[in-house]
Write a protein that holds these residues in place. Structure first.
Motif, short mmCIF file in Angstrom:
data_model
loop_
_atom_site.label_atom_id
_atom_site.label_comp_id
_atom_site.label_asym_id
_atom_site.label_seq_id
_atom_site.Cartn_x
_atom_site.Cartn_y
_atom_site.Cartn_z
N PRO A 174 32.94 -22.89 31.75
CA PRO A 174 33.47 -24.22 32.08
C PRO A 174 32.45 -25.13 32.75
N ASP A 175 31.39 -24.53 33.35
CA ASP A 175 30.38 -25.33 34.04
C ASP A 175 29.25 -25.80 33.13
N GLY A 176 29.31 -25.45 31.83
CA GLY A 176 28.29 -25.88 30.88
C GLY A 176 27.04 -25.04 30.86
N VAL A 177 26.98 -24.00 31.69
CA VAL A 177 25.83 -23.11 31.70
C VAL A 177 25.90 -22.23 30.45
N HIS A 178 24.75 -22.03 29.82
CA HIS A 178 24.69 -21.22 28.59
C HIS A 178 25.15 -19.80 28.87
N TRP A 179 25.74 -19.15 27.87
CA TRP A 179 26.25 -17.79 28.06
C TRP A 179 25.16 -16.77 28.35
N LYS A 180 23.88 -17.08 28.07
CA LYS A 180 22.79 -16.15 28.35
C LYS A 180 22.24 -16.26 29.78
N SER A 191 20.25 -26.33 28.53
CA SER A 191 20.66 -27.68 28.94
C SER A 191 20.28 -27.89 30.40
N PRO A 192 20.44 -29.11 30.91
CA PRO A 192 20.20 -29.33 32.34
C PRO A 192 21.05 -28.43 33.24
N ALA A 193 22.24 -28.04 32.79
CA ALA A 193 23.08 -27.14 33.59
C ALA A 193 22.40 -25.79 33.78
N ASP A 194 21.67 -25.33 32.78
CA ASP A 194 20.95 -24.06 32.91
C ASP A 194 19.81 -24.18 33.91
N THR A 195 19.10 -25.28 33.86
CA THR A 195 18.01 -25.51 34.81
C THR A 195 18.54 -25.52 36.23
N LEU A 196 19.65 -26.21 36.47
CA LEU A 196 20.24 -26.24 37.81
C LEU A 196 20.70 -24.86 38.25
N TYR A 197 21.29 -24.10 37.35
CA TYR A 197 21.74 -22.74 37.66
C TYR A 197 20.56 -21.87 38.08
N VAL A 198 19.49 -21.92 37.29
CA VAL A 198 18.31 -21.10 37.58
C VAL A 198 17.70 -21.52 38.92
N ARG A 199 17.55 -22.80 39.17
CA ARG A 199 16.98 -23.27 40.44
C ARG A 199 17.79 -22.80 41.64
N ALA A 200 19.12 -22.78 41.49
CA ALA A 200 19.99 -22.42 42.60
C ALA A 200 20.05 -20.91 42.84
N ARG A 201 19.78 -20.09 41.81
CA ARG A 201 20.01 -18.66 41.93
C ARG A 201 18.79 -17.77 41.71
N HIS A 202 17.67 -18.38 41.35
CA HIS A 202 16.47 -17.58 41.08
C HIS A 202 15.37 -17.99 42.05
N PRO A 203 14.91 -17.06 42.91
CA PRO A 203 13.92 -17.43 43.92
C PRO A 203 12.50 -17.61 43.40
N GLY A 204 12.19 -17.09 42.23
CA GLY A 204 10.83 -17.17 41.72
C GLY A 204 10.64 -18.34 40.77
N PRO A 205 9.39 -18.57 40.35
CA PRO A 205 9.12 -19.62 39.37
C PRO A 205 9.81 -19.31 38.04
N ALA A 206 10.27 -20.36 37.39
CA ALA A 206 10.93 -20.20 36.10
C ALA A 206 10.64 -21.41 35.23
N LEU A 207 10.42 -21.15 33.96
CA LEU A 207 10.23 -22.20 32.97
C LEU A 207 11.28 -22.01 31.89
N LEU A 208 12.16 -22.98 31.74
CA LEU A 208 13.12 -22.98 30.64
C LEU A 208 12.54 -23.91 29.59
N HIS A 209 12.06 -23.32 28.52
CA HIS A 209 11.33 -24.09 27.52
C HIS A 209 12.15 -24.22 26.24
N HIS A 210 12.51 -25.45 25.93
CA HIS A 210 13.29 -25.73 24.72
C HIS A 210 12.38 -25.77 23.50
N VAL A 211 12.81 -25.09 22.42
CA VAL A 211 12.09 -25.07 21.16
C VAL A 211 12.97 -25.72 20.10
N ASP A 212 12.42 -26.64 19.34
CA ASP A 212 13.15 -27.32 18.28
C ASP A 212 13.47 -26.33 17.17
#
Length: 174
Positions: free
Chosen positions: A104-110, A131-152
């Protein structure tokens, strides 16, 4: 790095459909450099998958520890790895029965499973559905560096994607 401290490489969570299989490319034209495989779905149907044999060696040169993050899960080692030139025993994120469950929060199932698998380690995740919801989720819950890279998904992994991943791998603390 002090003696005796293990050196760990950042993780690269790798989706199949989109990054490795440009499924949204023109239906009647296989992209240049790709080969076609047919994965049986049942006795009468198969799934057409386009894969580039140069992707595996290029991914291995990036300096990541590779992990499948795909609905293919362990099947990626059987069908995808040999064609693209990756080892046949890569670990995978087990998404269990929650596959494709809409949140319901728009975060991807993965996303939640990927963050849990990473356990705070630096990671990059290549996919065509973040999506931006995934980026926000990762920033809030993952203490290390993360790159969410979208591929066409019409193009699959290209030179710009590899450059972004290479840069992250060399700047993320390991």
């Amino acid at each position: 790095m002090p003696y005796g401290v293990p050196v760990t490489r950042p993780l690269l969570f790798l989706d199949v459909d989109g990054p490795l299989n440009p499924y949204a490319a023109q239906r009647e034209r296989r992209p240049e450099g790709y080969t076609t495989i047919r994965v049986p779905l049942d006795a009468r149907r198969s799934l057409r998958v386009w894969l580039n044999p140069e992707h595996g060696p290029a991914l291995l040169r990036l300096g990541f520890e590779l992990v499948w993050a795909t609905s293919w899960m362990e099947e990626a080692n059987i069908w995808i790895a040999p064609v693209v030139g990756l080892p046949p025993d890569l670990p995978y994120v087990d998404f269990g029965n929650g596959l494709f469950a809409m949140r319901p929060d728009g975060v991807h199932w993965k996303t939640e499973a990927i963050v849990a698998y990473a356990e705070g380690r630096p990671f990059a995740w290549v996919d065509d559905e973040q999506s931006p919801a995934d980026t926000l989720y990762v920033r809030a819950r993952h203490p290390g560096p993360a790159l969410l890279h979208h591929v066409d998904p019409r193009l699959g992994l290209g030179a710009g994607d590899f450059a972004a991943l290479r840069e992250f791998a060399h700047t993320a603390p390991g």
